[in-house]
Write an enzyme that holds these catalytic residues in place. Structure first.
Site, PDB file in Angstrom:
ATOM      1  N   HIS A  89       0.813  -1.214   0.000  1.00  0.00           N
ATOM      2  CA  HIS A  89       0.000   0.000   0.000  1.00  0.00           C
ATOM      3  C   HIS A  89       0.848   1.266   0.000  1.00  0.00           C
ATOM      4  O   HIS A  89       0.413   2.304  -0.498  1.00  0.00           O
ATOM      5  CB  HIS A  89      -0.932   0.020   1.211  1.00  0.00           C
ATOM      6  CG  HIS A  89      -1.731   1.285   1.303  1.00  0.00           C
ATOM      7  ND1 HIS A  89      -2.634   1.648   0.330  1.00  0.00           N
ATOM      8  CD2 HIS A  89      -1.728   2.281   2.212  1.00  0.00           C
ATOM      9  CE1 HIS A  89      -3.168   2.810   0.652  1.00  0.00           C
ATOM     10  NE2 HIS A  89      -2.633   3.215   1.793  1.00  0.00           N
ATOM     11  N   CYS A  90       2.059   1.217   0.533  1.00  0.00           N
ATOM     12  CA  CYS A  90       2.804   2.466   0.773  1.00  0.00           C
ATOM     13  C   CYS A  90       3.789   2.833  -0.338  1.00  0.00           C
ATOM     14  O   CYS A  90       3.724   3.927  -0.895  1.00  0.00           O
ATOM     15  CB  CYS A  90       3.549   2.364   2.100  1.00  0.00           C
ATOM     16  SG  CYS A  90       2.466   2.448   3.544  1.00  0.00           S
ATOM     17  N   ILE A  91       4.726   1.951  -0.624  1.00  0.00           N
ATOM     18  CA  ILE A  91       5.877   2.361  -1.433  1.00  0.00           C
ATOM     19  C   ILE A  91       5.509   2.744  -2.865  1.00  0.00           C
ATOM     20  O   ILE A  91       6.062   3.710  -3.405  1.00  0.00           O
ATOM     21  CB  ILE A  91       6.970   1.271  -1.384  1.00  0.00           C
ATOM     22  CG1 ILE A  91       7.451   1.153   0.067  1.00  0.00           C
ATOM     23  CG2 ILE A  91       8.134   1.621  -2.290  1.00  0.00           C
ATOM     24  CD1 ILE A  91       8.535   0.159   0.301  1.00  0.00           C
TER      25      ILE A  91
END
Length: 432
Positions: free
Chosen positions: A268-270
């Site tokens: 979800h983040c990078i």
């Protein structure tokens, strides 16, 4: 402050809004140390699973969930029950829209769902990754509009999640927690709230600092992966094994941190965080060229893997169209079932669009889940001698430890290895 006393005595009721990969571990941790926890989610299936004491996330043990439920963990889809809790910890997704712009709809919908039920003395903590200013612009503004004075009536903080699904070296409590508050009183309450369940809380001067800290952490990783992905393509042209190069460079005891290439970025983040900062930077007249360039490199990696597959099939006198391709591992990282932004799914879509017959094997994802951008009516196939022999090529997209790599090497006609699983060169292995 009464809320500080309630936290210290573990009399505070903790509300966790969003019971996914971030919210559920946090809810379990608060329950573990003795707090009463009420979880909120719009997904009735998650609420039903928790009512049965069952886990719906592969790397979270069912026993941990059952124990928390026995200790009073409850879950609901009824957001009016926000009035019952002392802390509202928001752990909802912050994806990108089709224009690669921040989509804060989950955060906004969540805060608007609980605003009618806010009361004095409550804490609101946002953990979702976002751009600097979100906590002030989207949460503080709405709370104040509802008539509450921040820092006196209600305490607002931002404390970014740092979960790493499947990482056995770190758990929720052992990962230091950054925390910023709208006011000094908010920060004091936030440090107290997380200090009961996290070994080290790192206070910072504002919510903006905490928001940008999270982005820096993930952009640092994205930029370095972009660099090593580009180095991989250069090394491939030169006939050099980039993994051997990285391992050799990593022997330097200072000034070098190893990052490893792959088929693209997932989670979800990078893949998402760089775009949150580049979007916000435009408001200040800034063009984050370096960050955007790394994003372009990483976004192009699934196509690079497919091009290596096409080359390998051509060498064997076959075309991709009509071929049978098996993708090994479709989660975004090894040994978990997390499918968020997985480059393996992009590779599957590209292969299918080019007319090939695609199948996948991933014991962590038995049935292909419903996804916003992709739809495959597939189940994970078995991995054995007979099944491997029917495919024209195997693409290693995620190198789960459960795969029998000796069998794969022995029985596969062609292997496209995007993870550096095979260090040796062989006639049926293409390094991608």
């Amino acid at each position: 402050m009464d809320i500080l006393t309630k936290i210290k005595n573990k009399d505070a009721v903790i509300g966790v809004l969003g019971l996914g990969y971030v919210g559920l571990p946090l809810a379990l941790r608060y329950s573990e140390v003795g707090f009463k926890v009420l979880g909120f989610d719009v997904d009735q299936g998650k609420v039903d699973s928790l009512a049965l004491g069952e886990s719906y996330i592969a790397h979270i043990a069912g026993a941990a969930v059952a124990s928390a439920c026995a200790n009073g963990l409850n879950a609901t889809t009824d957001f009016s029950r926000a009035a019952e809790v002392d802390a509202l910890i928001i752990c909802v997704p912050t994806p990108l829209n089709t224009y690669r712009e921040p989509d804060l709809s989950y955060v906004i919908d969540t805060i608007e769902s609980v605003i009618p039920y806010l009361r004095q003395g409550q804490i609101i903590s946002l953990e979702s990754t976002t751009y600097p200013g979100t906590t002030e612009e989207e949460i503080q503004t709405r709370v104040e509009k509802a008539g509450f004075k921040v820092g006196e009536d209600v305490y607002i903080i931002y404390s970014p999640e740092r979960e790493d699904p499947g990482n056995k070296s770190f758990s929720t409590h052992s990962i230091p927690k950054v925390c910023g508050g709208i006011t000094p009183a908010c920060l004091e309450v936030g440090v107290a709230l997380y200090g009961e369940v996290i070994d080290q809380v790192v206070p910072v001067s504002s919510t903006k600092v905490a928001e940008l800290t999270k982005l820096l952490e993930n952009i640092h990783r994205a930029v370095n992966i972009g660099l090593v992905n580009e180095m991989k393509m250069v090394a491939d042209r030169m006939g050099i094994d980039i993994f051997e190069v990285i391992d050799a460079a990593a022997t330097k005891p200072f000034g070098f941190t190893p990052f490893y290439p792959g088929p693209g970025l997932g989670g979800h983040c990078i893949p998402i965080d760089p775009f949150y900062l580049t979007w916000k930077a435009r408001e200040y007249g800034m063009h984050t060229r370096f960050i955007e360039l790394s994003g372009e490199v990483n976004s192009a990696m699934p196509e690079y893997v497919v091009s290596k597959l096409v080359d390998g099939l051509n060498e064997a006198g076959k075309s991709l169209k009509g071929s049978k391709i098996l993708v090994l591992g479709i989660a975004y990282k090894k040994n978990v079932g997390d499918m968020r932004e997985s480059p393996a799914v992009q590779i599957m879509q590209m292969i299918q669009n080019k007319g090939a017959h695609v199948a996948y094997c991933d014991p962590h994802v038995p049935v292909f889940p419903k996804m916003r951008k992709y739809e495959f009516n597939l189940k994970s196939v078995r991995l054995d001698k007979e099944s491997l022999e029917i495919y024209d090529a195997v693409v290693i997209a995620t190198n789960h430890d459960c795969f029998d790599y000796d069998l794969i090497k022995e029985k596969s006609l062609l292997i496209v290895d995007s993870r550096g699983q095979y260090r040796e060169f062989a006639n049926n292995i293409i390094k991608a």
